[in-house]
Motif scaffolding. Structure first.
Motif, mmCIF file in Angstrom:
data_model
loop_
_atom_site.group_PDB
_atom_site.id
_atom_site.type_symbol
_atom_site.label_atom_id
_atom_site.label_comp_id
_atom_site.label_asym_id
_atom_site.label_seq_id
_atom_site.Cartn_x
_atom_site.Cartn_y
_atom_site.Cartn_z
ATOM 1 N N ASP A 80 -98.769 -17.508 73.430
ATOM 2 C CA ASP A 80 -97.990 -16.290 73.167
ATOM 3 C C ASP A 80 -98.395 -15.659 71.833
ATOM 4 O O ASP A 80 -98.191 -16.254 70.772
ATOM 5 N N PRO A 81 -98.944 -14.426 71.875
ATOM 6 C CA PRO A 81 -99.347 -13.789 70.611
ATOM 7 C C PRO A 81 -98.156 -13.488 69.707
ATOM 8 O O PRO A 81 -98.316 -13.382 68.489
ATOM 9 N N SER A 82 -96.964 -13.371 70.295
ATOM 10 C CA SER A 82 -95.778 -13.099 69.471
ATOM 11 C C SER A 82 -95.334 -14.360 68.725
ATOM 12 O O SER A 82 -94.776 -14.266 67.629
ATOM 13 N N SER A 83 -95.577 -15.536 69.292
ATOM 14 C CA SER A 83 -95.322 -16.778 68.564
ATOM 15 C C SER A 83 -96.446 -17.040 67.566
ATOM 16 O O SER A 83 -96.202 -17.416 66.411
ATOM 17 N N ALA A 84 -97.683 -16.802 67.996
ATOM 18 C CA ALA A 84 -98.839 -17.000 67.105
ATOM 19 C C ALA A 84 -98.718 -16.128 65.854
ATOM 20 O O ALA A 84 -99.248 -16.474 64.793
#
Ligand code: S3P
Length: 461
Positions: free
Chosen positions: A257-261
């Motif tokens: 997930d880029p939003s978690s990354a």
């Protein structure tokens, strides 16, 4: 009726969102180093479970995000007669076909998740069943009219006339009318709910987007065999789904997930001497506005080993600590980084000069009013902040003093954004509650600790 699902015995999560708040603070960090993976993308995980339930046959999902929001969607599809369960490392969904779900025995509780609730409204709309939907205190404050309005045009009934927030009792129909719907707000959740309902309608349903939003629904529906057309018409995009669709169970791999990354990337850029690589991150252009912005700010971010996995672009992202300068983030970039403004705003306090973020109206209707919560958290920790209508401006002033307590309002991204800023603030930043981080990123603390971050658990007041 299928056998009782066993996923709760293999994956135990605390679904009690009224749990006692757990304050948390991060300590000033030494350089962060390492190669890590973040958990699966939340948006794709919800969709894999839902489309698996609407398909015939079995869908096998690897990399599913096992966080509270997604587990609530798994529980909902099970309550509707599909069977989603974990076998070894793989989640299997035995679907019932489009229109084939059955009435649940009790209310469907979506916890903190707007995506789960809104996408499932599209599912319920297309079945002749009556369903009560509920959510936690945060979700019960969020606007549902944006989804209910188009679905009611198609034939959904709300049994509490005029009510526009959860809890809601919805009555669907197997005879939905197809519509052409111009999105009044740039929302992938609304787009997806209408397209999902459109799968059940007789004829073609079209959603018209003025600003592109995440397109995972379109991509995954095609993967499951639905007919979905995307056409550019002037400045608009028309997305058309053919109704009475037949979806067939598929294998789905969920990328990171880029939003978690984003929190790891932010920490690596801010903590001097850091060098971190995050493997297998989704790089769909509708999702990576933050990374573009950080590169414009001078961030040393490289996309390595770019590839495609299961119909979505993926890369390993290497981030090295950098001196950042303020920029103006254009309003039209907002949909591609809508969940990343709290962390970007926190980072902007460490940049040289002003960072102005425009077009933030949608931030006000997330898990909290993120515009207000972000500004208040920054001010409590010594930042120079201005909110002007839908714009937020942060003036870099040598970083954050810290020492303040951040009110998180049941919002995971507010908590993680300020815990990230606290790694480099003069004094620790305390978030008043960290329990809701489990809604999207249960491994957040442990992964950050792997890279070298340290946290402290102050005693609740
Ligand atoms: C999501 C869409 C976005 C985003 C949310 C996930 C999705 O919400 O903020 O975290 O999976 O479709 P909106 O559709 O309300 O913009």
């Amino acid at each position: 009726m299928p056998d009782a699902p066993n996923f709760l015995t293999v994956w135990k999560v605390d679904l009690n969102t009224t749990a006692t708040p757990k304050p948390l603070s991060s300590l000033r960090a030494a350089p962060l180093k390492g190669r890590v993976r973040v958990p699966g993308d939340k948006s794709i995980s919800h969709r894999a479970l839902i489309f698996g339930a609407l398909a015939t046959g079995t869908t096998r999902i690897t990399g599913l995000l096992e966080a509270e929001d997604v587990i609530n969607t798994a529980k909902a599809v099970n309550a509707l007669g599909a069977l989603a369960e974990k076998r070894g490392d793989v989640w299997e969904v035995k679907g019932r076909g489009v229109g084939g779900l059955r009435s649940p025995d009790g209310p469907l509780d979506f916890g903190n998740s707007g995506t789960g609730a809104r996408l499932m409204m599209g599912v319920v709309a297309g079945h002749s069943m009556t369903v009560v939907m509920t959510g936690d205190a945060s979700l019960s404050r969020r606007p549902m009219r944006r989804v209910l309005a188009p679905l009611m045009e198609m034939g959904l009934e709300v049994l509490e006339p005029g009510q526009e927030k959860l809890p809601l009792t919805l009555r669907g129909t197997s005879e939905l009318t197809p519509i052409v719907y111009v999105l009044p707000v740039p929302s992938a959740q609304v787009k997806s709910a209408v397209l999902i309902a459109g799968l059940h309608a007789a004829g073609e349903t079209t959603v018209v987007e003025r600003e592109p939003t995440r397109d995972h629904t379109e991509r995954m529906l095609r993967h499951f065999g639905a007919s979905v057309r995307t056409e550019a018409k002037g400045l608009d995009t028309h997305i058309t789904v053919t109704g009475h669709a037949e979806l067939v169970g598929r294998d789905v791999h969920v990328p990171g997930d880029p939003s978690s990354a984003a929190f790891l990337a932010a920490a690596a850029l801010l903590v001097p001497g850091s060098d971190v690589t995050i493997e297998g991150v989704l790089t769909n252009p509708t999702r990576i506005g933050l990374y573009t912005t950080l590169q414009e700010m001078g961030g040393d971010i490289t996309f390595l080993n770019e590839r495609e996995e299961g119909g979505e672009p993926v890369a390993d992202i290497r981030i090295r600590a950098s001196r950042l300068k303020g920029v103006r983030v254009p309003a039209e970039r907002a949909p591609s980084m809508i969940d990343e403004y709290p962390v970007l705003a926190a980072m902007s306090a460490f940049a040289e000069g002003q960072t102005q973020m425009d077009g933030l109206a949608e931030l006000k209707v997330k898990e909290s009013d993120r515009l207000q919560a972000t500004a208040a958290g920054l001010e409590a920790n010594g930042a120079v902040v201005r909110v002007d209508g839908d714009s937020l401006t942060v003036t870099g002033n040598g970083g954050l003093k810290g020492g303040g307590v951040v009110a998180t309002h049941l919002d995971h991204r507010i908590a993680m954004a300020f815990l990230t800023a606290g790694l480099v603030s003069d004094k620790p930043i305390v978030v008043d509650d960290s329990t809701m981080i489990a809604t999207s990123f249960p491994e957040f603390r442990q992964l950050m600790e792997t890279l070298g971050a340290r946290y402290d658990e102050p005693v609740a007041r």
